[in-house]
Design a protein around this motif. Structure first.
Motif, PDB file in Angstrom:
ATOM      1  N   GLN A  39      44.378  20.743  51.446  1.00 34.80           N
ATOM      2  CA  GLN A  39      46.378  20.977  51.980  1.00 34.80           C
ATOM      3  C   GLN A  39      46.657  19.936  52.673  1.00 34.80           C
ATOM      4  O   GLN A  39      45.650  19.649  53.229  1.00 34.80           O
ATOM      5  CB  GLN A  39      45.354  22.812  52.152  1.00 34.80           C
ATOM      6  CG  GLN A  39      44.874  23.847  50.789  1.00 34.80           C
ATOM      7  CD  GLN A  39      45.628  23.456  50.256  1.00 34.80           C
ATOM      8  OE1 GLN A  39      47.217  23.724  50.127  1.00 34.80           O
ATOM      9  NE2 GLN A  39      45.450  23.879  48.814  1.00 34.80           N
ATOM     10  N   ALA A  42      49.319  19.469  58.893  1.00 36.50           N
ATOM     11  CA  ALA A  42      50.571  18.615  59.431  1.00 36.50           C
ATOM     12  C   ALA A  42      49.969  17.197  60.313  1.00 36.50           C
ATOM     13  O   ALA A  42      49.816  17.218  61.079  1.00 36.50           O
ATOM     14  CB  ALA A  42      51.304  19.624  60.332  1.00 36.50           C
ATOM     15  N   THR A  68      58.922  28.988  62.607  1.00 32.27           N
ATOM     16  CA  THR A  68      59.360  28.690  61.499  1.00 32.27           C
ATOM     17  C   THR A  68      57.498  27.824  61.422  1.00 32.27           C
ATOM     18  O   THR A  68      56.644  28.072  60.256  1.00 32.27           O
ATOM     19  CB  THR A  68      60.309  27.566  61.072  1.00 32.27           C
ATOM     20  OG1 THR A  68      61.669  28.575  61.137  1.00 32.27           O
ATOM     21  CG2 THR A  68      60.099  27.191  60.171  1.00 32.27           C
ATOM     22  N   TRP A  69      57.419  26.903  62.608  1.00 28.44           N
ATOM     23  CA  TRP A  69      55.861  26.025  62.151  1.00 28.44           C
ATOM     24  C   TRP A  69      54.627  26.949  62.184  1.00 28.44           C
ATOM     25  O   TRP A  69      54.171  26.134  62.170  1.00 28.44           O
ATOM     26  CB  TRP A  69      56.520  25.088  63.765  1.00 28.44           C
ATOM     27  CG  TRP A  69      54.514  24.699  63.866  1.00 28.44           C
ATOM     28  CD1 TRP A  69      55.030  23.189  63.450  1.00 28.44           C
ATOM     29  CD2 TRP A  69      53.891  24.581  64.816  1.00 28.44           C
ATOM     30  NE1 TRP A  69      53.277  23.015  63.294  1.00 28.44           N
ATOM     31  CE2 TRP A  69      53.043  23.633  64.122  1.00 28.44           C
ATOM     32  CE3 TRP A  69      53.344  25.791  65.559  1.00 28.44           C
ATOM     33  CZ2 TRP A  69      51.437  23.998  65.113  1.00 28.44           C
ATOM     34  CZ3 TRP A  69      52.414  25.857  66.561  1.00 28.44           C
ATOM     35  CH2 TRP A  69      51.376  24.905  66.109  1.00 28.44           C
ATOM     36  N   ARG A  71      55.025  30.454  61.474  1.00 29.09           N
ATOM     37  CA  ARG A  71      54.459  31.102  59.975  1.00 29.09           C
ATOM     38  C   ARG A  71      54.020  29.506  59.036  1.00 29.09           C
ATOM     39  O   ARG A  71      53.157  30.331  58.207  1.00 29.09           O
ATOM     40  CB  ARG A  71      55.907  31.438  59.815  1.00 29.09           C
ATOM     41  CG  ARG A  71      56.552  32.252  59.939  1.00 29.09           C
ATOM     42  CD  ARG A  71      57.329  33.213  59.696  1.00 29.09           C
ATOM     43  NE  ARG A  71      58.395  32.462  59.484  1.00 29.09           N
ATOM     44  CZ  ARG A  71      59.486  32.038  60.577  1.00 29.09           C
ATOM     45  NH1 ARG A  71      59.335  33.097  60.900  1.00 29.09           N
ATOM     46  NH2 ARG A  71      60.327  30.756  60.316  1.00 29.09           N
ATOM     47  N   GLY A  72      54.144  28.844  59.179  1.00 29.24           N
ATOM     48  CA  GLY A  72      53.818  27.826  58.260  1.00 29.24           C
ATOM     49  C   GLY A  72      52.134  26.990  58.170  1.00 29.24           C
ATOM     50  O   GLY A  72      51.302  27.547  57.591  1.00 29.24           O
ATOM     51  N   VAL A  73      51.965  26.856  59.829  1.00 29.81           N
ATOM     52  CA  VAL A  73      50.370  27.551  60.401  1.00 29.81           C
ATOM     53  C   VAL A  73      49.704  28.566  60.193  1.00 29.81           C
ATOM     54  O   VAL A  73      48.683  28.358  59.022  1.00 29.81           O
ATOM     55  CB  VAL A  73      50.847  27.017  61.168  1.00 29.81           C
ATOM     56  CG1 VAL A  73      49.364  26.292  62.701  1.00 29.81           C
ATOM     57  CG2 VAL A  73      50.955  25.714  62.321  1.00 29.81           C
ATOM     58  N   ALA A  75      49.636  30.161  57.605  1.00 33.24           N
ATOM     59  CA  ALA A  75      50.281  30.558  55.565  1.00 33.24           C
ATOM     60  C   ALA A  75      48.751  29.160  55.927  1.00 33.24           C
ATOM     61  O   ALA A  75      47.766  29.651  54.989  1.00 33.24           O
ATOM     62  CB  ALA A  75      50.937  30.729  54.913  1.00 33.24           C
ATOM     63  N   LEU A  76      49.065  27.807  56.005  1.00 31.89           N
ATOM     64  CA  LEU A  76      48.008  27.406  56.207  1.00 31.89           C
ATOM     65  C   LEU A  76      46.826  27.188  55.933  1.00 31.89           C
ATOM     66  O   LEU A  76      45.968  26.944  55.412  1.00 31.89           O
ATOM     67  CB  LEU A  76      48.881  25.213  56.231  1.00 31.89           C
ATOM     68  CG  LEU A  76      48.137  24.292  56.726  1.00 31.89           C
ATOM     69  CD1 LEU A  76      48.370  24.010  54.689  1.00 31.89           C
ATOM     70  CD2 LEU A  76      48.407  23.042  57.494  1.00 31.89           C
ATOM     71  N   THR A  77      46.303  28.172  57.363  1.00 33.61           N
ATOM     72  CA  THR A  77      44.744  28.524  57.610  1.00 33.61           C
ATOM     73  C   THR A  77      44.649  30.049  56.697  1.00 33.61           C
ATOM     74  O   THR A  77      43.471  30.099  57.120  1.00 33.61           O
ATOM     75  CB  THR A  77      44.962  28.141  59.257  1.00 33.61           C
ATOM     76  OG1 THR A  77      45.480  28.820  59.383  1.00 33.61           O
ATOM     77  CG2 THR A  77      44.995  26.827  59.728  1.00 33.61           C
ATOM     78  N   GLN A 146      45.077  21.910  63.927  1.00 34.95           N
ATOM     79  CA  GLN A 146      46.024  23.379  64.169  1.00 34.95           C
ATOM     80  C   GLN A 146      46.271  23.985  65.443  1.00 34.95           C
ATOM     81  O   GLN A 146      46.543  23.886  66.305  1.00 34.95           O
ATOM     82  CB  GLN A 146      46.289  24.573  62.707  1.00 34.95           C
ATOM     83  CG  GLN A 146      46.487  23.467  61.972  1.00 34.95           C
ATOM     84  CD  GLN A 146      47.299  22.745  61.572  1.00 34.95           C
ATOM     85  OE1 GLN A 146      48.445  22.845  63.175  1.00 34.95           O
ATOM     86  NE2 GLN A 146      47.648  21.312  60.550  1.00 34.95           N
TER      87      GLN A 146
END
Length: 870
Positions: A39, A42, A68-69, A71-73, A75-77, A146
């Protein structure tokens, strides 16, 4: 922080220790079949900036970006589907490992078949566990990355909070900063919660992987021990096992029981067959349940292939009428779509079912016997069918024997029966002179007969070893011989099907649309057939070495032979380097031939190019590919390409002393290739030499004279000397036909007749139009010339026909073609010569003398002098 490189894989408990360490960063990708694409993560900064407080005016904007960052982390993990699948499959993997561990790999009674079965299944378990480890490791690495970034960003907000309180900023800004710090804390907690099960799962997988590695090592050790016991008796002789056992004192006190050899054998074999069948059936059932998708895919592939062949049968007559009768020795795959499809899908079961129990492979091979019989029965002569049926039937029995091979006594007895039957079949086949080679010819037939005779020896040795108790050797020789014969039949049938497919491809619209294949179908078929036979022979040899367990020995010794090197000073070369160099050049040469063949047959015929350009392109492609192949061969052979500087210096010295002509011709060849003052097919004159250019090489060219001889001409001669090229820009030439008529003829009429003869000739070009010239007054004739244009290759013939036409036209017009005449004046001749010249007869008077009385009187007879014509 511990970094594990991509190439390193610790299989001895390393993963267990690694996963228990906090903050571990792992980057070890596993096999593609067990992993998912990574996946996006960052990117981390190469050098993190120094933590600083955020300006008060930037706090709202920065807070929105940080949310925003975050929320992205999050979702990414988040837990991935692949990780969930691994957790679900781990239970079935544990059950599989427990089943495999139930076999005692250290037992001396374990058989060869069991070891092969265990090795394949443990290898599949090990590869899956390794893939799972890599997937879990990547997920852990993502979370750790992260987490580290999260801590760095949090420091900025801590400094911002401190600065805000000191600067007495509004409460709203302070609350916003505190809210961001709480969000960072929540995400950090979430990452730790998601990381913990990954470490636990990784540690469990690591423990199982260690068990798989230990099992593979134990199998390797057991196989090495069995290879060392091949000539050692490892069981009781059969006559002792089948003889009635002696009664002990305890048996004597009981009621006497009548026993004989047959009853003992029936009791032993019956129980062992039942037990072995239940074990093998259970292993097949478990594997099919775990790999239902593979089984369904295999069945769908067979049905799709069979239906495709059946549908193509209706189109075959449209493609190539008369194709219903295949070539001799080729199977009509359309007439047998089910058998052909079955053989194609059953040819490599290990690729479809990796790690499956050997019992499943035995069933698949038994099913493959039926399509082999159906296909070979159509190309073999009827007298060859009994031998084929018997040998393939013995192989099916041997595969059925594999279902009870886990039990010693029944396995020995079934092996003895099969080897005895096989020996009898081969002896009967050779005694009745039945051809085992089928439709093979030449060397292939001799190989088949050699295999039959060697099989007599190996089967006899297997029978003797089985009887005396050397069971390991008996199994190796018996199973290896029967399986090798089956592999030969199977490869033969597969070759017939592939050759049938080749015919279909060449007859199909796609194949016939390629002009190179359409115009050279026989050559393509011959070359592809030869290649397929060589591949089949190599596959059969590899299979035979594997069946007799000789492949590891041959592989290791061959590798040692090719790695042995010869050193001369600092220069070192090995046999493997030489072979690699030769093979690379050979492959480059074949590739060059194939590309030039496609260019000549399918590219140049479709485009309009100036004459000579196709030959130039073909030559440059040839030398370009050979040059690239040469450098690749040097690199493959391990030659240091930087040494070419030294070689170039040596070549420059050689050129200065004695290679000027070679380089001159080489450069001239390049000039001829690009400037093209001459091309292949041109008619040229070089000095006294006249002929047609057959080939232009890089150093010399070949000119075939019109007398039929071939002359090798250095390329420098075409550049440095005057060359007459009759066909450089076109193939037309001018003919000059001289003619003479007698004085007194009408020259205007003669000119008209000459032009008329040229215009009426069908091969004389009308543009430029032919014309005639009055050259002048000759000694005995009026001289004319007819000039006309024609094709160069037909010049001599046309000139002859024009001469004949001029002769006939002048004769028909009554115009005389003169010949040279001369006046001869004689000063003195004797009387007889003068009489002969003048045509007068001499009258002799022998009785009359002249005045002196010395000579007789001779006078000319004037009566015979012809009167002059008026």
């Amino acid at each position: 922080m511990t970094l594990i490189s991509e190439g390193s894989r610790s299989r001895r408990g390393g993963w267990l220790a690694v996963f228990m360490m906090a903050g571990l960063t792992i980057s070890a990708p596993g096999p593609a079949q067990e992993t998912t694409p990574p996946q996006p993560v960052a990117p981390a900064a190469e050098s993190p900036p120094e933590p600083t407080a955020i300006a008060a005016a930037d706090i709202p904007t920065r807070a929105e970006a940080e949310k925003t960052w975050l929320r992205g982390v999050a979702a990414l993990t988040a837990p991935q589907q692949r990780t969930t699948e691994i957790e679900e499959q781990l239970k079935s993997m544990r059950d599989e490992i427990e089943r495999l561990q139930s076999v005692d790999l250290n037992s001396e009674a374990i058989g060869q078949r069991t070891l092969r079965d265990q090795r394949g299944r443990w290898a599949l378990v090990d590869s899956r566990l390794t893939g799972w480890q890599d997937t879990i490791a990547r997920r852990a690495q993502e979370i750790d990355t992260q987490t580290t970034t999260l801590k760095v960003r949090r420091v900025d907000w801590e400094l911002t909070l401190k600065s805000a309180r000191e600067a007495d900023l509004p409460d709203a800004l302070v609350e916003q900063v505190q809210e961001m710090l709480s969000a960072f804390d929540e995400l950090d907690k979430l990452l730790r919660e998601r990381r913990a099960p990954l470490l636990t799962l990784g540690s469990v997988i690591s423990v199982l992987n260690v068990q798989a590695d230990d099992a593979l090592d134990a199998i390797k050790t057991a196989e090495a021990q069995q290879r060392g016991r091949l000539l050692v008796r490892d069981a009781e002789p059969l006559w002792r096992l089948l003889s009635p056992r002696e009664q002990t004192q305890e048996d004597a006190e009981q009621e006497p029981v009548e026993t004989d050899t047959i009853e003992v054998a029936q009791e032993l074999i019956g129980g062992e067959i039942s037990s072995a069948w239940n074990q093998n059936l259970a292993s097949i059932t478990h594997y099919v349940e775990d790999n239902t998708d593979r089984v369904l895919t295999h069945i769908i592939l067979f049905l799709a292939l069979a239906v495709t062949l059946w549908l193509l049968q209706k189109r075959r007559e449209v493609w190539a009428p008369g194709a219903a009768t295949p070539r001799e020795g080729v199977v009509d795959i359309f007439a047998h779509p089910i058998a052909s499809a079955a053989l194609l899908v059953l040819v490599a079961p290990r690729l479809v079912y990796p790690g499956a129990p050997l019992a499943l492979f035995d069933l698949i091979r038994m099913m493959a016997v039926l399509p082999i019989i159906a296909l070979l029965g159509k190309v073999l002569a009827p007298r060859q069918h009994p031998s084929m049926y018997a040998l393939l039937g013995l192989f099916a029995l041997d595969m059925a024997r594999g279902l009870v091979d886990t039990q010693p006594f029944s396995s020995r007895m079934s092996l003895l029966v099969i080897t005895l039957l096989g020996l009898a079949v081969i002896i009967w086949t050779l005694a009745t002179r039945r051809d085992l080679a089928g439709n093979l010819e030449g060397a292939w037939a001799r190989v088949a007969h050699l295999v039959a005779r060697v099989s007599l020896v190996t089967l006899t040795a297997s029978i003797i070893a089985n009887i005396v108790g050397i069971v390991s050797l008996a199994e190796l020789l018996g199973e290896g011989t029967i399986t090798t014969i089956f592999a030969g039949f199977g490869l033969h049938a597969l070759l017939l099907v592939l050759l049938g497919l080749l015919d279909v491809i060449l007859q199909s619209p796609a194949g016939s649309g390629i002009r190179a294949f359409k115009r050279n179908a026989d050559i393509v078929r011959e070359r592809v057939s030869a290649g397929l036979y060589l591949i089949a022979l190599a596959a059969w040899i590899f299979a035979m070495l594997s069946f007799f367990r000789l492949w590891p020995f041959v592989r290791d010794h061959t590798a040692g032979l090719f790695s042995s090197s010869l050193s001369v000073g600092t220069f070192q070369i090995s046999l493997g380097d030489v072979v690699a160099f030769i093979v690379a050049l050979w492959v480059g040469t074949l590739l060059s031939r194939f590309i030039r063949f496609i260019l000549a047959e399918d590219v140049f015929t479709r485009v309009r190019l100036p004459r000579g350009v196709p030959a130039t392109i073909s030559m440059m492609v040839n030398y370009g590919i050979i040059t690239v192949a040469f450098f690749i061969a040097l690199a493959v052979a391990g030659f240091d390409l930087t040494r070419f500087a030294l070689i170039a210096g040596a070549l420059s010295v050689g050129i200065g002393f004695g290679l000027q002509n070679v380089v001159n011709n080489f450069v001239s060849g390049l000039i001829l290739a690009f400037e093209r003052p001459i091309s292949v097919g041109d008619s040229v004159e070089v000095g006294p030499l006249m002929g047609r250019v057959n080939r232009i090489g890089i150093r010399s060219s070949v000119v075939r004279t019109f007398d039929g001889s071939e002359v090798i001409v250095p390329n420098a001669d075409f550049i440095s000397k005057e060359v007459i090229n009759w066909t450089l820009s076109d193939v037309n030439r001018r003919l000059i036909v001289p003619a003479g008529v007698a004085y007194g003829s009408n020259p205007h009429q003669v000119l008209e007749l000459l032009v008329k003869v040229a215009r009426t000739h069908p091969d004389v070009l009308q543009e430029p139009e032919p014309y005639a010239l009055f050259i002048g007054f000759g000694a005995s004739s009026l001289d004319f010339e007819l000039r006309a244009w024609c094709d160069f290759s037909e010049g001599l013939r046309i000139k002859t026909e024009l001469n004949l036409g001029i002769h006939d036209a002048l004769k028909e017009a009554g115009i005389e073609i003169p010949f040279p005449q001369r006046d001869l004046h004689l000063r003195s001749v004797d009387a007889q010569a003068g009489q002969a010249i003048s045509g007068r007869a001499l009258l002799r008077y022998p009785n009359q003398k002249d005045a002196a009385g010395d000579q007789e009187i001779v006078q000319a007879d004037t009566s015979v002098i012809p009167e002059a014509e008026e």
